[in-house]
Design a protein around this motif. Structure first.
Motif, short mmCIF file in Angstrom:
data_model
loop_
_atom_site.label_atom_id
_atom_site.label_comp_id
_atom_site.label_asym_id
_atom_site.label_seq_id
_atom_site.Cartn_x
_atom_site.Cartn_y
_atom_site.Cartn_z
N SER A 127 0.84 -1.19 0.00
CA SER A 127 0.00 0.00 0.00
C SER A 127 0.88 1.25 0.00
O SER A 127 2.10 1.16 0.15
N GLU A 143 0.69 5.72 1.13
CA GLU A 143 -0.05 6.81 1.76
C GLU A 143 0.64 8.12 1.40
O GLU A 143 1.85 8.26 1.56
N CYS A 144 -0.13 9.06 0.87
CA CYS A 144 0.41 10.39 0.58
C CYS A 144 0.68 11.10 1.89
O CYS A 144 -0.12 11.01 2.83
N THR A 145 1.80 11.79 1.97
CA THR A 145 2.19 12.47 3.20
C THR A 145 2.32 13.96 2.95
O THR A 145 2.35 14.42 1.81
N VAL A 198 5.31 10.51 -0.29
CA VAL A 198 4.55 9.27 -0.19
C VAL A 198 5.32 8.29 0.69
O VAL A 198 6.54 8.24 0.65
N THR A 199 4.58 7.56 1.52
CA THR A 199 5.16 6.48 2.30
C THR A 199 4.65 5.17 1.71
O THR A 199 3.44 4.97 1.56
N THR A 252 8.83 -0.10 5.39
CA THR A 252 8.30 1.11 4.78
C THR A 252 9.44 1.92 4.15
O THR A 252 10.59 1.84 4.58
N GLN A 311 -5.44 0.88 -5.36
CA GLN A 311 -5.61 1.71 -4.18
C GLN A 311 -6.16 3.09 -4.54
O GLN A 311 -6.89 3.69 -3.74
#
Length: 145
Positions: free
Chosen positions: A18, A20-22, A32-33, A41, A60
């Motif tokens: 997956s 996740e935008c940070t 992004v992570t 990660t 996603q």
């Protein structure tokens, strides 16, 4: 393109679980992570989603109307070491490909298509596509050979 990227910028042999935008709404502060299948990660400024037909990135994103539709064709492709001007560049088994030297070669007979083009300076990508019913294509795609 890959030859222009710093060698330590790409992490090979990983499967993306997956992302996740940070950061905030300011595009300069964002990033992004990435979470990999092994649980590790990575933080990055950019994620390029070129992870194939069953893309984790695309799934996603959940884009409206995004779905796969079988179009009645199967496609087989490969990449082979190539010599364009007689020099082998150390492969020993390089294929001579004068038709693909600095250009794309394609032939179509109305239903089947064969295509070859330079992939890197010493390799050629080939592709063969032809009509096949979906059930047969699914069976062939699962063949371990």
């Amino acid at each position: 393109l890959i030859e222009k990227v710093r060698p330590d910028s790409i992490r090979w042999g990983c499967k993306l679980a997956s992302f996740e935008c940070t950061g905030g709404s300011d595009s300069k502060a964002g990033g992004v992570t990435l979470t990999l299948a092994d649980g590790s990660t990575l933080d990055a400024a950019l994620l390029v989603g070129c992870d194939g037909i069953f893309s984790t990135v695309r799934r996603q994103l959940a884009l409206p109307g995004d779905r796969l539709n079988y179009v009645g064709l199967i496609c087989c492709l490969g990449i082979v070491p190539t010599t364009y001007g007689g020099e082998d560049k150390g492969h020993g088994d390089a294929v001579a490909a004068p038709l693909a030297y600095r250009r794309i070669f394609e032939t179509v007979d109305g239903s089947a298509r064969i295509y070859a083009m330079p992939f890197t300076t010493d390799s050629t990508m080939w592709q063969l596509s032809f009509p096949l019913p979906e059930e047969e294509a699914r069976r062939l795609a699962k063949d371990p050979v």
